[in-house]
Every structure is written in C-alpha cells, then in structure tokens.
Design a protein around this motif. Structure first.
Motif, PDB file in Angstrom:
ATOM      1  N   MET A  33       0.823  -1.213   0.000  1.00  0.00           N
ATOM      2  CA  MET A  33       0.000   0.000   0.000  1.00  0.00           C
ATOM      3  C   MET A  33       0.859   1.266   0.000  1.00  0.00           C
ATOM      4  SD  MET A  33      -2.761   1.333   2.870  1.00  0.00           S
ATOM      5  CE  MET A  33      -4.086   0.247   2.363  1.00  0.00           C
ATOM      6  N   PHE A  34       1.979   1.217   0.729  1.00  0.00           N
ATOM      7  CA  PHE A  34       2.822   2.400   0.842  1.00  0.00           C
ATOM      8  C   PHE A  34       4.095   2.286   0.003  1.00  0.00           C
ATOM      9  CE2 PHE A  34       0.259   2.369   4.727  1.00  0.00           C
ATOM     10  CZ  PHE A  34      -0.236   3.662   4.706  1.00  0.00           C
ATOM     11  N   ASP A  35       4.014   1.520  -1.085  1.00  0.00           N
ATOM     12  CA  ASP A  35       5.178   1.393  -1.962  1.00  0.00           C
ATOM     13  C   ASP A  35       5.542   2.717  -2.610  1.00  0.00           C
ATOM     14  OD1 ASP A  35       5.255  -1.258  -1.353  1.00  0.00           O
ATOM     15  OD2 ASP A  35       4.233  -1.943  -3.175  1.00  0.00           O
ATOM     16  N   PHE A  36       4.577   3.622  -2.733  1.00  0.00           N
ATOM     17  CA  PHE A  36       4.852   4.903  -3.389  1.00  0.00           C
ATOM     18  C   PHE A  36       5.821   5.765  -2.601  1.00  0.00           C
ATOM     19  CE2 PHE A  36       1.263   5.570  -0.573  1.00  0.00           C
ATOM     20  CZ  PHE A  36       1.538   6.784   0.022  1.00  0.00           C
ATOM     21  N   LEU A  37       6.081   5.401  -1.332  1.00  0.00           N
ATOM     22  CA  LEU A  37       7.012   6.178  -0.511  1.00  0.00           C
ATOM     23  C   LEU A  37       8.465   5.853  -0.823  1.00  0.00           C
ATOM     24  CD1 LEU A  37       5.245   5.979   2.974  1.00  0.00           C
ATOM     25  CD2 LEU A  37       5.259   7.899   1.383  1.00  0.00           C
ATOM     26  N   GLU A  38       8.695   4.741  -1.518  1.00  0.00           N
ATOM     27  CA  GLU A  38      10.072   4.346  -1.819  1.00  0.00           C
ATOM     28  C   GLU A  38      10.710   5.349  -2.772  1.00  0.00           C
ATOM     29  OE1 GLU A  38      10.102   0.394  -3.303  1.00  0.00           O
ATOM     30  OE2 GLU A  38       9.262  -0.506  -1.479  1.00  0.00           O
ATOM     31  N   GLY A  39      11.948   5.688  -2.460  1.00  0.00           N
ATOM     32  CA  GLY A  39      12.673   6.626  -3.311  1.00  0.00           C
ATOM     33  C   GLY A  39      12.529   8.072  -2.878  1.00  0.00           C
ATOM     34  N   TYR A  40      11.732   8.328  -1.831  1.00  0.00           N
ATOM     35  CA  TYR A  40      11.540   9.687  -1.332  1.00  0.00           C
ATOM     36  C   TYR A  40      12.055   9.781   0.106  1.00  0.00           C
ATOM     37  CZ  TYR A  40       8.374  10.227  -5.313  1.00  0.00           C
ATOM     38  OH  TYR A  40       7.844  10.270  -6.577  1.00  0.00           O
ATOM     39  N   ASP A  41      12.739  10.854   0.393  1.00  0.00           N
ATOM     40  CA  ASP A  41      13.307  11.052   1.730  1.00  0.00           C
ATOM     41  C   ASP A  41      12.268  11.751   2.618  1.00  0.00           C
ATOM     42  OD1 ASP A  41      14.937  11.228   3.895  1.00  0.00           O
ATOM     43  OD2 ASP A  41      16.274  12.766   3.069  1.00  0.00           O
ATOM     44  N   LEU A  42      11.281  10.971   3.053  1.00  0.00           N
ATOM     45  CA  LEU A  42      10.188  11.523   3.856  1.00  0.00           C
ATOM     46  C   LEU A  42      10.688  12.028   5.203  1.00  0.00           C
ATOM     47  CD1 LEU A  42       7.103  11.975   3.949  1.00  0.00           C
ATOM     48  CD2 LEU A  42       6.911   9.719   5.019  1.00  0.00           C
ATOM     49  N   LEU A  43      11.502  11.218   5.878  1.00  0.00           N
ATOM     50  CA  LEU A  43      12.016  11.623   7.186  1.00  0.00           C
ATOM     51  C   LEU A  43      12.918  12.848   7.069  1.00  0.00           C
ATOM     52  CD1 LEU A  43      12.807   8.172   8.850  1.00  0.00           C
ATOM     53  CD2 LEU A  43      10.836   9.658   9.219  1.00  0.00           C
ATOM     54  N   GLY A  44      13.699  12.907   6.005  1.00  0.00           N
ATOM     55  CA  GLY A  44      14.570  14.059   5.789  1.00  0.00           C
ATOM     56  C   GLY A  44      13.782  15.339   5.589  1.00  0.00           C
ATOM     57  N   ALA A  45      12.658  15.229   4.867  1.00  0.00           N
ATOM     58  CA  ALA A  45      11.815  16.407   4.640  1.00  0.00           C
ATOM     59  C   ALA A  45      11.201  16.899   5.942  1.00  0.00           C
ATOM     60  CB  ALA A  45      10.716  16.074   3.632  1.00  0.00           C
ATOM     61  N   PHE A  46      10.718  15.978   6.767  1.00  0.00           N
ATOM     62  CA  PHE A  46      10.141  16.389   8.048  1.00  0.00           C
ATOM     63  C   PHE A  46      11.226  16.865   9.015  1.00  0.00           C
ATOM     64  CE2 PHE A  46       6.172  14.275   6.802  1.00  0.00           C
ATOM     65  CZ  PHE A  46       5.256  15.191   7.299  1.00  0.00           C
ATOM     66  N   TRP A  47      12.436  16.337   8.890  1.00  0.00           N
ATOM     67  CA  TRP A  47      13.529  16.833   9.726  1.00  0.00           C
ATOM     68  C   TRP A  47      13.846  18.289   9.373  1.00  0.00           C
ATOM     69  CZ3 TRP A  47      15.740  16.972  14.023  1.00  0.00           C
ATOM     70  CH2 TRP A  47      17.045  17.425  14.201  1.00  0.00           C
ATOM     71  N   THR A  48      13.788  18.614   8.083  1.00  0.00           N
ATOM     72  CA  THR A  48      13.978  20.007   7.671  1.00  0.00           C
ATOM     73  C   THR A  48      12.877  20.881   8.243  1.00  0.00           C
ATOM     74  OG1 THR A  48      15.043  19.305   5.600  1.00  0.00           O
ATOM     75  CG2 THR A  48      14.208  21.555   5.695  1.00  0.00           C
ATOM     76  N   THR A  49      11.644  20.379   8.262  1.00  0.00           N
ATOM     77  CA  THR A  49      10.532  21.116   8.859  1.00  0.00           C
ATOM     78  C   THR A  49      10.779  21.369  10.348  1.00  0.00           C
ATOM     79  OG1 THR A  49       8.910  20.261   7.279  1.00  0.00           O
ATOM     80  CG2 THR A  49       8.068  21.011   9.402  1.00  0.00           C
ATOM     81  N   VAL A  50      11.268  20.348  11.044  1.00  0.00           N
ATOM     82  CA  VAL A  50      11.571  20.500  12.471  1.00  0.00           C
ATOM     83  C   VAL A  50      12.668  21.545  12.679  1.00  0.00           C
ATOM     84  CG1 VAL A  50      12.527  19.332  14.505  1.00  0.00           C
ATOM     85  CG2 VAL A  50      10.820  18.171  13.078  1.00  0.00           C
ATOM     86  N   GLN A  51      13.710  21.500  11.851  1.00  0.00           N
ATOM     87  CA  GLN A  51      14.794  22.476  11.964  1.00  0.00           C
ATOM     88  C   GLN A  51      14.284  23.893  11.723  1.00  0.00           C
ATOM     89  OE1 GLN A  51      17.459  20.394   9.103  1.00  0.00           O
ATOM     90  NE2 GLN A  51      19.012  20.573  10.697  1.00  0.00           N
ATOM     91  N   LEU A  52      13.472  24.059  10.698  1.00  0.00           N
ATOM     92  CA  LEU A  52      12.889  25.371  10.421  1.00  0.00           C
ATOM     93  C   LEU A  52      12.087  25.868  11.623  1.00  0.00           C
ATOM     94  CD1 LEU A  52      11.572  25.019   6.745  1.00  0.00           C
ATOM     95  CD2 LEU A  52      13.300  26.635   7.529  1.00  0.00           C
ATOM     96  N   THR A  53      11.299  24.971  12.201  1.00  0.00           N
ATOM     97  CA  THR A  53      10.448  25.348  13.322  1.00  0.00           C
ATOM     98  C   THR A  53      11.265  25.745  14.541  1.00  0.00           C
ATOM     99  OG1 THR A  53       8.715  23.832  12.551  1.00  0.00           O
ATOM    100  CG2 THR A  53       8.590  24.566  14.837  1.00  0.00           C
ATOM    101  N   VAL A  54      12.241  24.920  14.907  1.00  0.00           N
ATOM    102  CA  VAL A  54      13.020  25.171  16.123  1.00  0.00           C
ATOM    103  C   VAL A  54      13.845  26.445  15.997  1.00  0.00           C
ATOM    104  CG1 VAL A  54      14.880  24.296  17.586  1.00  0.00           C
ATOM    105  CG2 VAL A  54      13.094  22.738  16.775  1.00  0.00           C
ATOM    106  N   LEU A  55      14.561  26.597  14.895  1.00  0.00           N
ATOM    107  CA  LEU A  55      15.407  27.777  14.728  1.00  0.00           C
ATOM    108  C   LEU A  55      14.559  29.052  14.652  1.00  0.00           C
ATOM    109  CD1 LEU A  55      17.990  26.413  12.128  1.00  0.00           C
ATOM    110  CD2 LEU A  55      18.353  26.807  14.572  1.00  0.00           C
TER     111      LEU A  55
END
Length: 221
Positions: free
Chosen positions: A1-23
């Motif tokens: 069902m979630f095969d479409f997530l392969e090849g995308y850096d989902l955690l990296g994108a949300f980590w960037t969101t967290v960095q933006l928020t904290v800073l």
C-alpha cells in the motif's frame, strides 16, 4: 500500500521542517521579547517602532515575506547570510523570514502577559531603586512568560504549519516533497494522509506538553 514512498526522503523532509520550526521559534522568541520590551518601554521612539513593526508585519502575508527574503535580499541585494550552497541560502533566508513574521505574534502574546502583572509590583520595584531594565527582566517578564505559555504554544503550532510556505523558495521541507510526490504518483489521498499524519505528530504533542506546562507554571493570583 505504501510502496509509493520508496525513493523519497520523507524523514529528511520532516527533519527540515523541524529544523525550520526550532530555529525560527528561538529567533522569534528573542526578537519578539525585545519588541515587547520596546512596546512597554518609557522611550516614545522605541514604543513607536515596536507598535509600527507589529502592526505592519502582522498584516503582510507570510508568503510575501518569504519571497522577499529570497528575491529581494538574496537575488537583488546579494545577501546570503554566510551560506554558499543554494539550499543553505534559501533555508537561512526562510528562517529569517519566519522570525520576522512570527516575532510580531510573540510580541503581542508577551505584551498581554505583561499586562497581567499588577502595576503595584513594578512600582514597588522602582521604589527600591531598580531601573526599567531590571524591573522588566527581574519582576515583570518572569511572570509574563508564565502567564502566556498557552498562547505561545499556539504561536509555535502555527509556526510549524507555516513552515510549508518555505516550499515557495525551494526549501526541501515536507510541503515541497508532498508537491513532488503528488506530481509523480497517483496516490493523492494516501500522500495527503501521510503528510497530514506527519504534521499531526509534530503539532499534537507540542500542544499537549505545553498545555500541561501552562497549567503547572501558571501564576496564582
């Protein structure tokens, strides 16, 4: 069902969101506190600057501020905030834009907290020889911060969601990845659900924890 997530850096994108928020949150708290001090200060020029800043910035769309940070500061004036790579420059400019915008709301939240401190306490502090800065930092602001943990939590949650605007200048955070995945994959509902869940995981614990903190540190009057 979630095969479409392969090849995308989902955690990296949300980590960037967290960095933006904290800073952005740290910068907004510092600049917002300074603005609040200006707005309640005894110097008319500083009060006028603080009032004008808050009223102007709050009425400018965040997208305009973020685009100006990139197009105006970087591409027109050549300001890169010490970064060389394109991604780093836009990330830092996005943080700057979020700080400029969010600090206006932090300022108003803090000013409302300052207004809850009894005037008699400030007068008593001045009576024993404390100057304005000492009264503000030692007597007023500690109580004001305790009074506005809840409102500041709402500002932080709004900031977390506002980080999606950084996609407008190419910052590789969650919203930009979501746009890319929607363009490449035929799973609109699942992609939307995944990113909605991701943002819920960021904002819901923040609201619950800071709500608990607000009750614990509330000033009993």
């Amino acid at each position: 069902m979630f095969d479409f997530l392969e090849g995308y850096d989902l955690l990296g994108a949300f980590w960037t969101t967290v960095q933006l928020t904290v800073l952005s949150a740290v910068g907004s708290l510092i600049w917002g506190t300074m603005l609040a001090a200006m707005r309640v200060g005894p110097v008319p020029l500083m009060r006028g600057f603080g009032t004008a800043y808050v009223n102007i910035v709050r009425n400018i769309p965040l997208t305009v501020i973020i685009l100006f940070s990139s197009l105006g500061l970087n591409q027109t004036l050549g300001i890169n905030l010490g970064a060389d790579a394109f991604d780093s420059i836009n990330f830092r400019l996005a943080v700057l834009g979020f700080i400029l915008y969010t600090s206006a709301f932090v300022c108003e939240a803090l000013r409302s907290g300052i207004n809850t401190v009894p005037v008699g306490q400030a007068e008593a502090a001045r009576a024993i020889g404390l100057n304005f800065t000492q009264v503000l930092t030692l007597v007023v602001l500690p109580q004001a911060f305790r009074s506005v943990v809840g409102p500041l939590a709402n500002v932080l949650i709004a900031l977390t969601k506002n980080t999606t605007v950084a996609a407008a200048i190419g910052v590789t955070e969650a919203a930009l990845l979501m746009k890319e995945m929607i363009e490449n994959e035929a799973q609109l509902l699942l992609i939307s659900a995944v990113f909605a869940f991701g943002f819920m995981c960021l904002t819901l614990p923040t609201g619950l924890i800071l709500g608990w903190v607000s009750k614990k540190v509330a000033v009993k009057r």
